[in-house]
Design a protein around this motif. Structure first.
Motif, PDB file in Angstrom:
ATOM      1  N   GLY A   1     -12.939  44.391  52.976  1.00 16.07           N
ATOM      2  CA  GLY A   1     -14.122  43.557  52.838  1.00 16.07           C
ATOM      3  C   GLY A   1     -14.801  43.575  51.495  1.00 16.07           C
ATOM      4  N   THR A   2     -14.217  44.264  50.511  1.00 16.33           N
ATOM      5  CA  THR A   2     -14.831  44.303  49.183  1.00 16.33           C
ATOM      6  C   THR A   2     -13.798  43.964  48.114  1.00 16.33           C
ATOM      7  OG1 THR A   2     -14.349  46.656  48.865  1.00 16.33           O
ATOM      8  CG2 THR A   2     -16.446  46.096  49.921  1.00 16.33           C
ATOM      9  N   ASP A   3     -14.311  43.559  46.949  1.00 13.52           N
ATOM     10  CA  ASP A   3     -13.428  43.331  45.809  1.00 13.52           C
ATOM     11  C   ASP A   3     -13.010  44.685  45.259  1.00 13.52           C
ATOM     12  OD1 ASP A   3     -12.294  42.756  43.254  1.00 13.52           O
ATOM     13  OD2 ASP A   3     -13.366  40.855  43.203  1.00 13.52           O
ATOM     14  N   SER A   4     -11.713  44.935  45.255  1.00 14.76           N
ATOM     15  CA  SER A   4     -11.195  46.237  44.832  1.00 14.76           C
ATOM     16  C   SER A   4     -11.287  46.452  43.329  1.00 14.76           C
ATOM     17  CB  SER A   4      -9.730  46.366  45.256  1.00 14.76           C
ATOM     18  OG  SER A   4      -8.922  45.458  44.520  1.00 14.76           O
ATOM     19  N   GLY A   5     -11.460  45.369  42.567  1.00 16.01           N
ATOM     20  CA  GLY A   5     -11.393  45.465  41.116  1.00 16.01           C
ATOM     21  C   GLY A   5      -9.976  45.347  40.588  1.00 16.01           C
ATOM     22  N   TYR A   6      -9.011  45.274  41.491  1.00 14.47           N
ATOM     23  CA  TYR A   6      -7.603  45.157  41.116  1.00 14.47           C
ATOM     24  C   TYR A   6      -7.095  43.753  41.441  1.00 14.47           C
ATOM     25  CZ  TYR A   6      -7.271  50.232  40.593  1.00 14.47           C
ATOM     26  OH  TYR A   6      -7.448  51.524  40.171  1.00 14.47           O
ATOM     27  N   ALA A   7      -6.116  43.292  40.648  1.00 16.84           N
ATOM     28  CA  ALA A   7      -5.450  42.037  40.975  1.00 16.84           C
ATOM     29  C   ALA A   7      -4.440  42.246  42.099  1.00 16.84           C
ATOM     30  CB  ALA A   7      -4.740  41.476  39.742  1.00 16.84           C
ATOM     31  N   SER A   8      -3.804  43.422  42.106  1.00 14.95           N
ATOM     32  CA  SER A   8      -2.854  43.772  43.171  1.00 14.95           C
ATOM     33  C   SER A   8      -3.231  45.139  43.724  1.00 14.95           C
ATOM     34  CB  SER A   8      -1.408  43.807  42.639  1.00 14.95           C
ATOM     35  OG  SER A   8      -0.527  44.304  43.638  1.00 14.95           O
ATOM     36  N   PHE A   9      -4.188  45.153  44.650  1.00 14.77           N
ATOM     37  CA  PHE A   9      -4.518  46.428  45.274  1.00 14.77           C
ATOM     38  C   PHE A   9      -3.424  46.868  46.239  1.00 14.77           C
ATOM     39  CE2 PHE A   9      -6.687  49.490  48.005  1.00 14.77           C
ATOM     40  CZ  PHE A   9      -7.218  50.317  47.016  1.00 14.77           C
ATOM     41  N   ARG A  10      -2.597  45.921  46.705  1.00 16.10           N
ATOM     42  CA  ARG A  10      -1.435  46.301  47.506  1.00 16.10           C
ATOM     43  C   ARG A  10      -0.604  47.346  46.788  1.00 16.10           C
ATOM     44  NH1 ARG A  10       3.762  46.084  47.407  1.00 16.10           N
ATOM     45  NH2 ARG A  10       3.559  45.122  45.360  1.00 16.10           N
ATOM     46  N   THR A  11      -0.444  47.199  45.479  1.00 16.89           N
ATOM     47  CA  THR A  11       0.336  48.171  44.712  1.00 16.89           C
ATOM     48  C   THR A  11      -0.272  49.562  44.810  1.00 16.89           C
ATOM     49  OG1 THR A  11       1.057  46.445  43.167  1.00 16.89           O
ATOM     50  CG2 THR A  11       1.216  48.725  42.410  1.00 16.89           C
ATOM     51  N   GLN A  12      -1.600  49.640  44.744  1.00 19.37           N
ATOM     52  CA  GLN A  12      -2.265  50.940  44.857  1.00 19.37           C
ATOM     53  C   GLN A  12      -2.076  51.525  46.252  1.00 19.37           C
ATOM     54  OE1 GLN A  12      -3.690  52.363  42.104  1.00 19.37           O
ATOM     55  NE2 GLN A  12      -2.803  50.566  41.122  1.00 19.37           N
ATOM     56  N   ALA A  13      -2.248  50.694  47.274  1.00 19.74           N
ATOM     57  CA  ALA A  13      -2.087  51.184  48.650  1.00 19.74           C
ATOM     58  C   ALA A  13      -0.638  51.591  48.917  1.00 19.74           C
ATOM     59  CB  ALA A  13      -2.527  50.107  49.639  1.00 19.74           C
ATOM     60  N   TRP A  14       0.307  50.804  48.422  1.00 15.97           N
ATOM     61  CA  TRP A  14       1.712  51.087  48.656  1.00 15.97           C
ATOM     62  C   TRP A  14       2.129  52.412  48.015  1.00 15.97           C
ATOM     63  CZ3 TRP A  14       5.306  49.727  51.894  1.00 15.97           C
ATOM     64  CH2 TRP A  14       6.631  50.053  51.619  1.00 15.97           C
ATOM     65  N   ASN A  15       1.576  52.723  46.864  1.00 13.22           N
ATOM     66  CA  ASN A  15       1.978  53.928  46.152  1.00 13.22           C
ATOM     67  C   ASN A  15       1.434  55.211  46.773  1.00 13.22           C
ATOM     68  OD1 ASN A  15       3.766  53.550  43.689  1.00 13.22           O
ATOM     69  ND2 ASN A  15       2.321  51.863  43.452  1.00 13.22           N
ATOM     70  N   ARG A  16       0.752  55.102  47.906  1.00  8.99           N
ATOM     71  CA  ARG A  16       0.416  56.296  48.668  1.00  8.99           C
ATOM     72  C   ARG A  16       1.652  56.897  49.338  1.00  8.99           C
ATOM     73  NH1 ARG A  16      -4.758  54.096  52.188  1.00  8.99           N
ATOM     74  NH2 ARG A  16      -6.218  53.703  50.485  1.00  8.99           N
ATOM     75  N   TRP A  17       2.674  56.082  49.595  1.00 10.75           N
ATOM     76  CA  TRP A  17       3.896  56.616  50.201  1.00 10.75           C
ATOM     77  C   TRP A  17       4.551  57.607  49.251  1.00 10.75           C
ATOM     78  CZ3 TRP A  17       4.190  55.767  55.158  1.00 10.75           C
ATOM     79  CH2 TRP A  17       3.723  54.567  55.705  1.00 10.75           C
ATOM     80  N   SER A  18       5.129  58.642  49.796  1.00 10.42           N
ATOM     81  CA  SER A  18       5.555  59.787  48.980  1.00 10.42           C
ATOM     82  C   SER A  18       6.683  59.469  48.003  1.00 10.42           C
ATOM     83  CB  SER A  18       5.981  60.941  49.891  1.00 10.42           C
ATOM     84  OG  SER A  18       7.096  60.571  50.689  1.00 10.42           O
ATOM     85  N   SER A  19       7.545  58.499  48.305  1.00  8.57           N
ATOM     86  CA  SER A  19       8.661  58.198  47.407  1.00  8.57           C
ATOM     87  C   SER A  19       8.508  56.855  46.708  1.00  8.57           C
ATOM     88  CB  SER A  19       9.985  58.214  48.184  1.00  8.57           C
ATOM     89  OG  SER A  19      10.002  57.207  49.179  1.00  8.57           O
ATOM     90  N   ALA A  20       7.322  56.262  46.782  1.00 10.60           N
ATOM     91  CA  ALA A  20       7.106  54.945  46.173  1.00 10.60           C
ATOM     92  C   ALA A  20       6.982  55.064  44.659  1.00 10.60           C
ATOM     93  CB  ALA A  20       5.866  54.296  46.756  1.00 10.60           C
TER      94      ALA A  20
END
Length: 368
Positions: free
Chosen positions: A158-177
């Protein structure tokens, strides 16, 4: 994303849509005439998979057909489909109950429970694992540019993350990403994958680019699902040209850039943060440069392969448009300014189904 057409909230209806789709949907029946759909980690999302194509025009037609078909099923359930890489509105995802996904939910806890993201994966065929690893080794510095060009996830909870691709930030939580170091051979690649499995943490690595476990392809996984189908076609064209260029370099004996994965991660972060609206990390010098300079360098790097495939005109026109108008992330923020988050979703829903005027010259297979 499967969304409520009134509120824009994601709805956990993937199972219902797949039942409407009928038998064979989750198995990925590519022989059927209808589009291929599959479940994903969360019930609020649906995967649309194309067959392999050699022409951009055929790929574009199937991407559009898949989106239209998925939306027709969603309408039967009182929902809509939108090509969003993250949900603009807050959501508590509902996990898809399969043995594999149950293990992920248990093992990765909050990382898995919050992981409602939609990526765009492109497969390009290779002749052998040796060629595939040679391609993976040589495309590493160029992948962040694809993230920037496809960026379509500015909002999170519900908020602006400040990122153009916050998916990339969320995805990189995976241990081998993330990016990998140089493998050097198929033997070394498979040894590392086996060692990763031996840790008991992951069975299938989430590298930015990897050998597919199920197909004779290199799979590139750094792009957001694209708001517009024409941008998805652009990314596919660039991935094919990048892989072809890398294979040619390998055949000629040109060694890969041995830049450490830690530096490449900084390039991925810059691309995720600003998309095409600020400096990126230059894929050759690994120093900040304007997005225009980086995109122009990428284009020249793959130009011979684009020329051979007949894709140069489409790619050049598309890159000029994106550098001028921005990406899906830009469009989402503009919609937010006009009418708030609900309008972001409504605009995305409309654009997901819309075939843009012009740019109709629309290899590879894609899943989004």
């Amino acid at each position: 994303m499967i969304l409520d057409p009134a509120s824009g909230t994601p709805l956990p209806l993937a199972g219902q849509l797949l039942r409407l789709h009928g038998p064979g949907a989750r198995g990925g029946n590519h022989s059927a005439r209808r589009p291929t759909l599959a479940a994903e980690l969360q019930q609020e999302q649906l995967e649309v998979i194309t067959r392999p194509h050699s022409s951009l025009e055929a790929l574009a037609a199937e991407i559009r057909a898949g989106r239209t078909y998925a939306d027709s099923l969603a309408r039967m359930a009182g929902a809509r489909i939108a090509a969003l890489a993250t949900s603009p509105l807050p959501v508590t995802p509902h996990a898809t109950r399969t043995g594999r996904y149950d293990v992920l939910q248990e093992k990765f806890a909050l990382t898995a429970r919050e992981q409602l993201t939609c990526g765009f994966h492109v497969h390009v065929s290779v002749d052998s694992d040796e060629e595939g690893v040679a391609v993976v080794d040589r495309i590493r510095p160029w992948l962040p540019t694809l993230t920037a060009l496809s960026s379509n996830s500015p909002f999170w909870n519900g908020t602006d993350s400040g990122y153009a691709s916050f998916r990339t930030q969320a995805w990189n939580r995976w241990s081998s990403a993330g990016p990998t170091d140089i493998f050097g051979s198929a033997q070394a690649y498979h040894a590392l994958v086996a060692d990763l499995a031996g840790t008991g943490v992951v069975n299938s690595p989430d590298f930015d680019a990897r050998l597919s476990a199920n197909h004779p392809t290199v799979e590139v996984r750094v792009a957001d699902v694209c708001l517009e189908s024409r941008d998805a076609v652009l990314v596919a064209a660039l991935v094919r040209a990048l892989a072809d260029t890398a294979a040619r370099e390998w055949e000629s004996g040109l060694q890969p850039d041995r830049v450490p994965a830690t530096i490449l991660r900084q390039g991925a972060w810059r691309a995720s943060r600003s998309g095409v609206h600020a400096e990126l990390l230059h894929p050759v010098t690994h120093r900040p440069a304007t997005a225009g300079t980086v995109v122009a360098t990428f284009l020249e790097h793959v130009r011979d392969s684009l020329d051979d495939a007949g894709d140069t005109g489409y790619v050049e026109e598309s890159l000029v448009r994106i550098l001028r108008q921005g990406t899906g992330s830009t469009r989402q923020r503009q919609a937010m300014e006009r009418g708030g988050l609900a309008h972001v979703v409504a605009d995305a829903t409309s654009l997901t189904q819309q075939e843009p005027a012009g740019n109709r010259q629309e290899l590879v297979s894609a899943s989004c």
